[in-house]
Design a protein around this motif. Structure first.
Motif, mmCIF file in Angstrom:
data_model
loop_
_atom_site.group_PDB
_atom_site.id
_atom_site.type_symbol
_atom_site.label_atom_id
_atom_site.label_comp_id
_atom_site.label_asym_id
_atom_site.label_seq_id
_atom_site.Cartn_x
_atom_site.Cartn_y
_atom_site.Cartn_z
ATOM 1 N N GLN A 32 0.869 -1.182 0.041
ATOM 2 C CA GLN A 32 -0.058 -0.136 -0.119
ATOM 3 C C GLN A 32 0.840 1.058 -0.148
ATOM 4 O OE1 GLN A 32 -2.505 0.202 3.518
ATOM 5 N NE2 GLN A 32 -2.904 2.391 3.176
ATOM 6 N N LYS A 33 0.547 2.177 -0.707
ATOM 7 C CA LYS A 33 1.027 3.566 -0.809
ATOM 8 C C LYS A 33 0.389 4.292 0.362
ATOM 9 C CE LYS A 33 3.765 3.264 -4.631
ATOM 10 N NZ LYS A 33 4.784 3.537 -4.536
ATOM 11 N N ALA A 34 1.325 5.132 1.218
ATOM 12 C CA ALA A 34 0.813 5.978 2.127
ATOM 13 C C ALA A 34 1.564 7.121 2.198
ATOM 14 C CB ALA A 34 1.161 5.292 3.636
ATOM 15 N N VAL A 35 0.931 8.386 2.855
ATOM 16 C CA VAL A 35 1.624 9.670 3.204
ATOM 17 C C VAL A 35 2.056 9.543 4.416
ATOM 18 C CG1 VAL A 35 1.238 12.044 2.899
ATOM 19 C CG2 VAL A 35 0.283 10.749 1.097
ATOM 20 N N ARG B 239 -1.773 15.926 3.597
ATOM 21 C CA ARG B 239 -2.195 14.681 2.875
ATOM 22 C C ARG B 239 -2.478 14.985 1.307
ATOM 23 N NH1 ARG B 239 -5.571 10.818 0.853
ATOM 24 N NH2 ARG B 239 -5.090 8.795 1.011
ATOM 25 N N LYS B 240 -3.186 15.974 1.339
ATOM 26 C CA LYS B 240 -3.935 16.416 -0.031
ATOM 27 C C LYS B 240 -2.959 17.192 -0.616
ATOM 28 C CE LYS B 240 -7.527 19.431 -1.636
ATOM 29 N NZ LYS B 240 -8.663 20.340 -1.311
ATOM 30 N N SER B 241 -2.073 18.025 -0.077
ATOM 31 C CA SER B 241 -1.028 18.883 -0.607
ATOM 32 C C SER B 241 0.151 17.800 -1.281
ATOM 33 C CB SER B 241 -0.456 19.812 0.270
ATOM 34 O OG SER B 241 0.540 20.561 -0.267
ATOM 35 N N LYS B 242 0.390 16.940 -0.444
ATOM 36 C CA LYS B 242 1.385 15.911 -1.094
ATOM 37 C C LYS B 242 1.119 15.171 -2.036
ATOM 38 C CE LYS B 242 5.517 13.841 -0.708
ATOM 39 N NZ LYS B 242 6.778 14.691 -0.976
ATOM 40 N N LEU B 243 -0.094 14.765 -2.078
ATOM 41 C CA LEU B 243 -0.720 14.125 -3.331
ATOM 42 C C LEU B 243 -0.691 14.924 -4.569
ATOM 43 C CD1 LEU B 243 -3.324 11.836 -1.384
ATOM 44 C CD2 LEU B 243 -1.272 11.194 -2.158
ATOM 45 N N ILE B 244 -1.245 16.145 -4.450
ATOM 46 C CA ILE B 244 -1.191 17.038 -5.396
ATOM 47 C C ILE B 244 0.030 17.172 -5.894
ATOM 48 C CG2 ILE B 244 -1.711 19.426 -5.929
ATOM 49 C CD1 ILE B 244 -4.046 19.341 -4.375
ATOM 50 N N GLU B 245 1.299 17.460 -5.148
ATOM 51 C CA GLU B 245 2.721 17.519 -5.714
ATOM 52 C C GLU B 245 3.193 16.186 -6.279
ATOM 53 O OE1 GLU B 245 6.814 17.262 -3.340
ATOM 54 O OE2 GLU B 245 5.223 18.389 -2.082
#
Length: 269
Positions: free
Chosen positions: A64-67, A92-98
């Motif tokens: 699984q991928k995790a932030v 988490r949202k900011s990292k996934l967008i990046e």
């Protein structure tokens, strides 16, 4: 590689990282840090969630991928401890967008490299020039999509590269917001229709990051639509346009009324 070089490749405490769960144990989970050459990190059970955890795999599973947030770094031993529970929803949202932007930028640069038959060194030189003015490679493609290819003139790049970058930026849909309203306008003057038409024509424009369009709905109603990058810019342009029209119509002793309609987000491109 020396110990100093190895230590420099460790993440910083407090950094938000993308990790892949490698192995789940009774005490937590071993993960690999995707952005740090798959080095191993540890996620202790106490940092997975608040409260008592009966089954770790309810929260993290192998592959699984995790932030995660880096909470401790032992540079001497090359050890990294991470936390899942300390990552906020916004982080988490900011990292996934990046990450998503980084993947898109890589795809853009791979396409340009193949199309122009560039070497890795040439691609690295282009990226270095971009990163002198932007935090991320993707940002320049998004900026071209928003503002046009003219901004590339300030970069020391070949015309072929500029053209290819412009073409890739066309693949980006730039999010816009739209504010709308209906104006009821009437004039009892003999040339009232001309007064109204000339007034409205003087307001339609694309400036200040906003586009203002007016369409005829049916006497005496006209719809005004303003699109912009965000609601603040759109609202300001809408208010300016409506007040300009109101003032011009009332100076000519006409009647003016404005009714707001529901705003919405849209995509352009």
């Amino acid at each position: 590689m020396s110990a100093a070089q190895e230590a420099s490749k460790l993440p910083d405490e407090g950094e938000i990282v993308i990790a892949t769960v490698k192995e789940v144990t009774g005490h937590g989970a071993y993960v690999t840090l995707d952005e740090y050459n798959n080095m191993t990190g540890f996620l202790h059970i106490s940092e997975i969630a608040t409260g008592w955890i009966r089954n770790i795999e309810r929260y993290v599973r192998p592959k699984q991928k995790a932030v995660l947030k880096v909470i401790r770094v032992n540079r001497a031993r090359g050890e990294v401890d991470c936390s899942l529970k300390q990552v906020s929803g916004e982080e988490r949202k900011s990292k996934l967008i990046e990450v998503k932007k980084s993947e898109k930028a890589d795809a853009f640069m791979d396409f340009i490299k193949a199309k122009l038959k560039l070497s890795d060194q040439q691609v690295a030189e282009i990226e270095d020039k971009v990163l002198q003015k932007y935090d991320y490679i993707y940002d320049i493609f998004e900026d071209i999509a928003r503002k046009g290819p003219e901004l590339l003139q300030k970069f020391d790049l070949s015309d072929d590269v500029k053209k290819a970058m412009e073409e890739e930026s066309n693949k980006i849909q730039v999010p816009h917001v739209e504010v709308r309203g209906v104006m009821e306008i009437s004039s009892k003057k003999p040339d009232g229709i001309e007064i109204i038409k000339n007034t409205l024509a003087g307001v339609e424009s694309s400036k200040g990051g906003a586009t203002t369009e007016i369409t005829y709905v049916g006497a005496p109603r006209y719809r005004i639509v303003v699109t912009a990058e965000n609601f603040k810019v759109a609202e300001k342009s809408m208010n300016n346009a409506v007040e300009k029209i109101r003032s011009a119509i009332e100076k000519q002793h006409g009647a003016f009324n404005f009714i707001r309609e529901e705003s919405k987000k849209s995509h352009q491109g």
